[in-house]
Design an enzyme around this catalytic site. Structure first.
Site, PDB file in Angstrom:
ATOM      1  N   ASP A  68       0.883  -1.632  -0.600  1.00 33.82           N
ATOM      2  CA  ASP A  68      -0.130   0.153   0.419  1.00 33.82           C
ATOM      3  C   ASP A  68       1.070   1.472   0.248  1.00 33.82           C
ATOM      4  OD1 ASP A  68      -0.369  -1.583   2.777  1.00 33.82           O
ATOM      5  OD2 ASP A  68       0.508   0.070   3.385  1.00 33.82           O
ATOM      6  N   ASP A 137       6.476  -6.311   6.800  1.00 37.63           N
ATOM      7  CA  ASP A 137       5.202  -5.399   6.206  1.00 37.63           C
ATOM      8  C   ASP A 137       3.873  -6.613   5.527  1.00 37.63           C
ATOM      9  OD1 ASP A 137       3.741  -2.319   4.822  1.00 37.63           O
ATOM     10  OD2 ASP A 137       2.911  -4.406   6.439  1.00 37.63           O
ATOM     11  N   ASP A 140      -1.069 -10.956   7.440  1.00 42.43           N
ATOM     12  CA  ASP A 140      -1.629 -11.961   8.156  1.00 42.43           C
ATOM     13  C   ASP A 140      -0.717 -13.471   7.278  1.00 42.43           C
ATOM     14  OD1 ASP A 140      -4.983 -10.840   8.627  1.00 42.43           O
ATOM     15  OD2 ASP A 140      -2.884 -10.721   9.668  1.00 42.43           O
TER      16      ASP A 140
HETATM   17  N1  SAM Z   1       0.554  -2.542   5.603  1.00 41.76           N
HETATM   18  C1  SAM Z   1      -0.802  -3.400   5.590  1.00 41.76           C
HETATM   19  C2  SAM Z   1      -1.014  -2.751   6.958  1.00 41.76           C
HETATM   20  O1  SAM Z   1      -1.178  -1.626   7.049  1.00 41.76           O
HETATM   21  O2  SAM Z   1      -2.355  -3.784   7.733  1.00 41.76           O
HETATM   22  C3  SAM Z   1       0.060  -3.735   6.092  1.00 41.76           C
HETATM   23  C4  SAM Z   1      -0.431  -5.155   4.728  1.00 41.76           C
HETATM   24  S1  SAM Z   1       0.578  -5.071   3.315  1.00 41.76           S
HETATM   25  C5  SAM Z   1      -1.210  -4.730   2.489  1.00 41.76           C
HETATM   26  C6  SAM Z   1       0.786  -6.502   2.993  1.00 41.76           C
HETATM   27  C7  SAM Z   1       1.776  -6.943   1.465  1.00 41.76           C
HETATM   28  O3  SAM Z   1       2.084  -7.942   2.039  1.00 41.76           O
HETATM   29  C8  SAM Z   1       0.771  -7.185   0.454  1.00 41.76           C
HETATM   30  O4  SAM Z   1       0.553  -6.094  -0.305  1.00 41.76           O
HETATM   31  C9  SAM Z   1       1.213  -8.406   0.211  1.00 41.76           C
HETATM   32  O5  SAM Z   1       1.354  -8.774  -1.322  1.00 41.76           O
HETATM   33  C10 SAM Z   1       2.908  -8.778   0.192  1.00 41.76           C
HETATM   34  N2  SAM Z   1       2.695 -10.281   0.467  1.00 41.76           N
HETATM   35  C11 SAM Z   1       2.565 -11.207   1.222  1.00 41.76           C
HETATM   36  N3  SAM Z   1       3.441 -12.250   0.732  1.00 41.76           N
HETATM   37  C12 SAM Z   1       4.487 -11.584   0.264  1.00 41.76           C
HETATM   38  C13 SAM Z   1       5.779 -11.528  -0.188  1.00 41.76           C
HETATM   39  N4  SAM Z   1       5.902 -13.413   0.019  1.00 41.76           N
HETATM   40  N5  SAM Z   1       6.347 -11.473  -0.622  1.00 41.76           N
HETATM   41  C14 SAM Z   1       6.602  -9.902  -0.610  1.00 41.76           C
HETATM   42  N6  SAM Z   1       5.661  -9.916   0.129  1.00 41.76           N
HETATM   43  C15 SAM Z   1       3.876 -10.647   0.036  1.00 41.76           C
END
Ligand code: SAM
Length: 271
Positions: A68, A137, A140
């Site tokens: 994000d 970041d 879950d």
């Molecule tokens: N900033 C957010 C908040 O305030 O809750 C935290 C969640 S952020 C949107 C989590 C991100 O981690 C998602 O965009 C997801 O696509 C990414 N993600 C999940 N698994 C991943 C991986 N193995 N490598 C890189 N990014 C990953």
């Protein structure tokens, strides 16, 4: 229900942006709320500023996930040399660019190296001692983020950290997912050392239970709850007009309620 200006199923997850009168626009992945315009600053300020204030001079920062943009927005308030962001899903970046401008506002910053890749793979291949700060970041521990909660991943993160480096990870909740919260803490302690891992708590109104954590692991013997310049943190908070973090919140956030200390098998954190 309100408007849904973005709704795509990517190869990794269902990516949606909703609009709510209460919280403004928010991002949901597989229908789990990730961040809302109204209260995302709680999470993003508290995942970035404690560790960036403790490190003497952070130049190279790695963000895993963070699609994000809120985390890199906060990191780029510092005179870093470079922030590398490794986000697996381009749909999240695109959705944020289009619909969450207050979070994606730094995506064009020349200091940002934004890569669409799997963070698990990235830390496996990166050469050792590449970063002063690593910020995980992630979502879950289901779907693409499952591997962000394994010993293997954190061993690779530790290798990628420079001496005196710090790692912080979205730490789940002692109330909402006690298992994920405690298992992550134990995993970090096994790799970084029992005395090298500390948990901070903060309010996250749009998350289940509202009690959320970030877990901090240090390479070396610093105490992230105490080893920072209170004056520097106070001035930074004022200058950057932060809305959640402050030099007082920094220390307070690491003080845990008794039931959480018991859950983490810790007697007294703030030595
Ligand atoms: N900033 C957010 C908040 O305030 O809750 C935290 C969640 S952020 C949107 C989590 C991100 O981690 C998602 O965009 C997801 O696509 C990414 N993600 C999940 N698994 C991943 C991986 N193995 N490598 C890189 N990014 C990953």
């Amino acid at each position: 229900t309100g408007n849904i200006p973005f709704n795509e199923t990517s190869p990794y997850q269902i990516v949606r942006i909703f609009e709510s009168p209460e919280f403004g626009r928010f991002l949901a992945l597989n229908n789990m709320v990730m961040c809302t315009e109204r209260d995302e600053f709680h999470y993003h300020e508290m995942i970035v500023h404690p560790v960036m204030q403790v490190h003497a001079d952070p130049k190279r920062v790695l963000v895993i996930g963070g699609g994000d943009g809120g985390t890199v927005r906060e990191v780029l308030k510092y005179p870093v040399e470079k922030v590398t962001m490794v986000e697996i899903d381009e749909a999240v970046v695109r959705a944020s660019r289009e619909f969450l401008p207050t979070m994606s506002c730094e995506f064009n910053n020349p200091k940002l190296d934004l890569r669409i890749a799997d963070g698990i793979q990235y830390v496996k291949e990166i050469e050792e001692a590449s970063f002063d700060i690593i910020i995980v970041d992630g979502s879950d521990p289901v779907g693409p983020a499952e591997g962000l909660f394994t010993a293997d991943f954190y061993r690779n993160c530790m290798r990628a950290l420079r001496p005196e480096g710090l790692l912080v990870t979205q730490g789940e909740s002692p109330l909402f997912q006690e298992k994920a919260f405690t298992e992550l803490n134990q995993c970090l302690k096994k790799i970084f050392g029992r005395e090298q891992v500390r948990t901070l708590l903060f309010y996250a109104p749009s998350y289940p239970s509202g009690m959320w954590s970030h877990q901090v692991a240090v390479k070396g013997n610093i105490n992230p709850a105490k080893d920072f310049s209170v004056e520097k943190a106070r001035l930074f908070t004022k200058e950057k007009k932060l809305k959640y973090y402050s030099e007082k919140i920094h220390t307070a956030a690491f003080e845990l309620p008794g039931f959480v200390k018991t859950m983490l098998k810790e007697t007294d954190q703030a030595k």
